[in-house]
Each structure stands twice: as C-alpha cells, then as structure tokens.
Design an enzyme around this catalytic site. Sequence first.
Site, mmCIF file in Angstrom:
data_model
loop_
_atom_site.group_PDB
_atom_site.id
_atom_site.type_symbol
_atom_site.label_atom_id
_atom_site.label_comp_id
_atom_site.label_asym_id
_atom_site.label_seq_id
_atom_site.Cartn_x
_atom_site.Cartn_y
_atom_site.Cartn_z
ATOM 1 N N ARG A 49 43.396 25.326 53.513
ATOM 2 C CA ARG A 49 44.452 26.324 53.155
ATOM 3 C C ARG A 49 45.387 25.867 52.222
ATOM 4 N NH1 ARG A 49 48.838 27.889 55.340
ATOM 5 N NH2 ARG A 49 48.567 26.790 57.136
ATOM 6 N N TYR A 103 39.432 48.778 38.965
ATOM 7 C CA TYR A 103 38.483 48.740 40.267
ATOM 8 C C TYR A 103 39.289 49.441 41.302
ATOM 9 C CZ TYR A 103 36.230 46.392 44.067
ATOM 10 O OH TYR A 103 35.463 46.149 44.849
ATOM 11 N N ASP A 175 42.084 41.833 35.120
ATOM 12 C CA ASP A 175 40.909 41.661 35.778
ATOM 13 C C ASP A 175 39.727 41.472 34.853
ATOM 14 O OD1 ASP A 175 38.573 42.140 37.090
ATOM 15 O OD2 ASP A 175 39.507 43.250 38.830
ATOM 16 N N LYS A 200 30.958 38.634 41.695
ATOM 17 C CA LYS A 200 30.294 39.107 40.652
ATOM 18 C C LYS A 200 29.556 38.084 39.766
ATOM 19 C CE LYS A 200 31.854 42.844 42.753
ATOM 20 N NZ LYS A 200 32.923 43.311 42.184
#
Length: 385
Positions: A49, A103, A175, A200
């Site tokens: 993390r 998006y 983005d 993607k």
Amino acid sequence: MKESNKLGLNTTCVHVGEVKDEQFKGAVSPIYTSTSYAFDGVDVKRYPRYFNTPNQQMLHKKIAALEHAEDALIFTSGMAAISAALMTFLQKGDHVVVQQVIYGGTYNFIVSEFDKYGIEYSFTESDNIEDFKTLIKENTKILYIETPSNPLLGITDMKAVTTLAKKHDIITMIDNTFASPINQNPIDFGIDIILHSATKYMGGHSDISAGAIAASKKHIEEIWKTAINFGGNLSDQTVWLLERSLKTLNLRVSAQTENAQKMAEYLEKNTNIDKVYYPGLKSHPKYELAKKQMKGFGAMLSFELKDGIDTMAFQNNLQLIKPSMSLAGLESTTVSPTQTTHALLSEEERLERGIKDGLIRFSVGIEEPEDLIADIEQAICKVKM
Ligand SMILES: *Cc1c(COP(=O)(O)O)cnc(C)c1O
C-alpha cells in the site's frame, strides 16, 4: 546505455523498468509477492500500500518513460487513479473546472462525491477554450480535460488549456486513456498530471483492471501521500501482467490506430452510414488541432447508422466484432452509448450532447481491416433484409 528518454518506443516498452532476475538470470521480471519486508537497516520501508514493492516501483519507471514524465504511480483501476489525483489537490471551498464531455465514471464521481466535501465544480459548455476561461474563479484549483473524448471523439486544445491554467496558477489534469501514451504525450504540451485507465490500452487484452498516473516527481510525491490513505494499490501479480502487456503497447496501439484510419475512411464512404467521428478524418472539425497535438489519431471512432437500421440488430448480427461494454482490447468491439454509457440521460439530454440513437462507438482491434469490413457489410445486409 542511452538514458531511458532517448530510447525508441518499442525498446522502452520492452526494457525500461524490468525487474532484473539477479538470482537465476531469467529473461523476464520475477514477481515479488511479499506483503512483508524487513525494516531493519533497509532504506525503503516496503509495503504494497506504499506503492513501493519491487514490481510496482519498476513498472512506475516504464509508465513514466512512456509518458515523458519524471515519475508515475499504478493503481487498482482508472477510477482509483483519477479519484486519488483529484482528492490530493482539492479541499473544502476549492473549485474545479471540468470539461463537459468526460468518462461517465469520472462525471459520477464528481457529482456524487464532491458536495460531501464542500468542493465546487463547473462543467464547460463545450471543449472550446473560451468556455474554460469564463468558468475560472478565485478558488479554482484544477482544470480537468479529456481528449479525445468519449463518445464523439472531441478534441480539446491542450496548449491553450495549459497556457490559461498557468496564468491563474491552476493544476491541469488530463484523462489520456483514449489516446494512450503511444498517440499522445500531454506532458509535452505542459499538462501537469496524466491519468489512465490501464484497464484499456495499457492492459490491452480485456483481462486486467488497473490505473496509472504520470507527473513530475513533486506532484507524484503529493499524490502518493493521499493515495496511501485511500489504498488503491495494485496487486503484484497484476502489476506483472500489466508489465507484460506494456511490452507490446506500441505494436498493438500502432496496429490498431492504422486499422482505425482505414475503417473510418471505409465507413465514411458507406451509404448506410450518416456520419463518422474520427480525428484522423479531414471532415473532423478539429482535424488540424488533432494533427498538431497527437502522434497518431487513436483507435477509437464512432459512427451513426442511417435511420431505419436498427443498432442493436446490427450489432447482434456482427460475427467477429463483439458488442461490449469496454474498449481498447486487441479485439474489435462496439457499444451503443444510448443503451449503456448515456442510458441514464433523457433523450433530450442525449441529443443536447449530440448522441443520437443510431450512434455506435467502435473500438478498433488488430484484426485485418478486410475482415472487419466484411463483417460490417454482412451485418448491415442482414438488418436490411
Ligand atoms: C474506463 C475508463 C476510465 C475508468 O477506468 P476503470 O479502470 O474502469 O476504473 C476512465 N477514463 C476513461 C476514458 C475510460 O475509458
């Protein structure tokens, strides 16, 4: 050895950020799956993390090199990356200017979460720079854009956005999922923070969920401090898969981009199709701008079937091209925005955004264009019978 920013694109994809197998000299990166590392006398306190396991750290280098950035961070999804980036630089009373067409998940995040934190936001009327200018206020901290945008492949002028933002000391975020680092490097136009859904093109095989941020060392350091609190780190097995996928990023995306240009040109000539949206077509209103800021026009396009051709029947008749919710895989896929990404909007709201019922978004894969064309021809033929 040249510095990583001087290497060719395929060399970068394959070699930058490899984890060396010092023990057995294997050809590929070993996976370090430990969630527990020694703390005694070690300079880096490693923990998944903290985004600093060996596989995470090395993949950050590859992504940074691909985006011409100083540093990068990998997340468990595109939304984990986007939300961490936004929440790092925003606090109560701040304001964000967001491009109108972005998006759907990012739009939902902003409208359903920001009020809770007392963060203000304004959406532009279009992707033209004048619309960003009029919305800037004293408390504006971020300009957020997406180009090319979904589903109509709108193009936003990156240089104009960063020039405007710098004047007001505002951070810019983009983005860059649709273009991928192969077709567009926003850092070269002065954008501060680059966001990706690695689910993607970076993943590219429709089988992993991941996200990424690329930026300066200073911005990544700040995002990291917030990101370790939200905890959106990617598991090392998936980090490894993403590294494997990225080795072919340029080969895949270049082939897909070349195919998309051919498909766009074919579709534009097809009399069963009203309109094609693709930045690589001269008919695209921002073709010249796209040529200036993109290295390739990308592999996403949209088209409108003529009235009377049923969009669902058409897609169900396709035999190679798959109707699919997602995009950017090796395989060609289509989606009806009316029935998926924009289903929650009323017909009026959709038309306001230029989304007609006959609109189909097409994610072009690596198949031979002749086969894709034959598939589209037979599917239209069947609907018209
Ligand atoms: C899919 C997508 C996202 C969100 O990514 P997830 O990996 O699904 O969280 C963000 N932006 C764009 C442009 C996308 O296509």
